[in-house]
Write a protein that holds these residues in place. Structure first.
Motif: not given
Length: 408
Positions: A135-164
């Motif tokens: 269960v803890v491992t699955l939680g880590g997988v889901l957390s890592g996947a969900r955390a990536g939703r707030h970041v936009v990675a492009s060849p020019l760099g990384v920006t955080r997606r504003a989701r207020v």
């Protein structure tokens, strides 16, 4: 993908390695707490059940800390993520990489926590260890996947997606659902069909989890209202800036302070119960666990402060360049923490006392409320003080963010 993950991990910075250790340590602590809680739940006495339930719910702030660390990691690994996008990886590939990284760290941490539990509970039940680790491992997988939703990675760099996000009605529904399950478990008790006392324990535990999340997220309404009022009454530029920053994103503060609010909730609840029943050993163990939770709260707030400074470093750098002293910006951080922490901690303390009083309504005496209120007030004050001290300790992070933005 695993090979790519190994290659990228070799180039991690010192800060990234610290965050990785933080995620692994959080997973280990969560595994140990839940395994211990399951073993204590088998005891027939109420003291063992109380301690088991408390330890299980104290794993919730640890899970919050792990997710905060994953969010911060996804925002600070610019070079590695941008290199992947430049090599042809899709945004989905980048998020999948974050999920694998979060899962690997959670697996390693849960393995360590499971081993620690086995070594300290050789005569206790062990079948739950593999399930809790999964269960803890699955939680880590889901957390890592969900955390990536707030970041936009492009060849020019990384920006955080504003989701207020502001207050939502769904938060109030969580409170209602949690309260309903909790009352159902208390009223029905051992008369659940087929499952008996275990059904009551599950209903109470599920109700408390939903209630805690609901109360914390619903505090977004109160945080925003309090910040607006403070902004209207602000007499200094520091107070006005702090109020506007909190009002702009109250949900982020509610999420970050969820760890603190859970600690305050349990501290106030234990105080209300101490006046009614004995179980000194169980309450002593819970107080020790609360100290651990308080440390976890402080670490989670530091992670939140670092994440916020990543988002606001350009704005703060512009203020510093226009002549605003660094000390003034540091005081803004403290004012933000107090402004957001005060309503959250007050609501958590009142909720903790209310849950215990409702569950013991048939035997609770009015004269016991004095100690309960005193303990709740102290816990709320400790929560707000912890938030303020963490903001003071985050000044080096502010200094580093300003220097980084000046160099770039």
């Amino acid at each position: 993908m695993i090979t790519v993950l190994r290659m990228l991990n070799r180039g991690r910075s010192g800060a990234e390695r610290v965050r990785a250790r933080l995620v692994a340590a959080g997973a280990a602590l969560a595994t140990f707490l839940v395994c211990t809680a399951v073993s204590l739940a088998d005891y027939q006495d109420e003291g063992g059940s109380l301690t088991g339930l408390g330890l299980a719910l104290l794993a919730v702030p640890v899970a919050g800390l792990v997710h905060q660390a994953n969010r911060l990691a996804s925002a600070t690994r610019e070079r590695r993520l941008a290199a992947l996008r430049l090599a042809g990886a899709t945004p989905g590939d980048v998020r999948w990489l974050g999920a694998l990284e979060g899962g690997a760290l959670a697996l390693g941490g849960s393995l360590g926590g499971g081993v620690l539990y086995v070594l300290t509970h050789l005569s206790g039940p062990l079948p739950q260890v593999p399930l809790v680790m999964a269960v803890v491992t699955l939680g880590g997988v889901l957390s890592g996947a969900r955390a990536g939703r707030h970041v936009v990675a492009s060849p020019l760099g990384v920006t955080r997606r504003a989701r207020v996000r502001g207050p939502r009605v769904r938060d109030l529904l969580l409170v209602a659902a949690g309260l309903g399950l909790f009352v159902l478990g208390v009223v029905v008790k051992g008369r659940f069909p087929l499952v008996g006392k275990y059904g009551s324990a599950v209903a109470v535990a599920a109700g408390l989890v939903l209630l805690l999340f609901g109360v914390t997220l619903a505090a977004t309404w109160l945080i925003r209202a309090y910040a607006r009022r403070a902004g209207r009454r602000a007499r200094t530029a520091e107070a006005l800036l702090a109020a506007r920053l909190v009002e702009a994103d109250p949900r982020a503060w509610a999420r970050a302070l969820s760890v603190v609010s859970l600690t305050v909730f349990f501290g106030a609840g234990i105080g209300a119960q101490q006046a009614a029943v004995g179980y000194l050993q169980a309450h002593t163990l819970m107080d020790v666990a609360l100290l651990v939770a308080l440390v976890t709260s402080a670490v989670a707030l530091v992670v939140h402060q670092a994440e916020e400074l990543i988002d606001l470093r350009r704005s703060f750098a512009a203020l510093a360049a226009s002549g605003v002293p660094e000390r003034s910006l540091g005081r803004v951080l403290v004012r933000q923490a107090v402004m957001a922490g005060l309503p959250v901690c007050v609501v958590a303390a009142l909720s903790g006392v209310a849950v215990v009083v409702v569950s013991l309504l048939d035997v609770y005496r009015v004269e016991w409320l004095g100690w309960a209120v005193a303990r709740a007030t102290a816990m709320a004050g400790i929560g707000v003080l912890a938030a303020a001290l963490v903001a003071l300790a985050a000044r080096p992070l502010l200094r580093g963010a300003l220097r980084f933005e000046t160099r770039t």
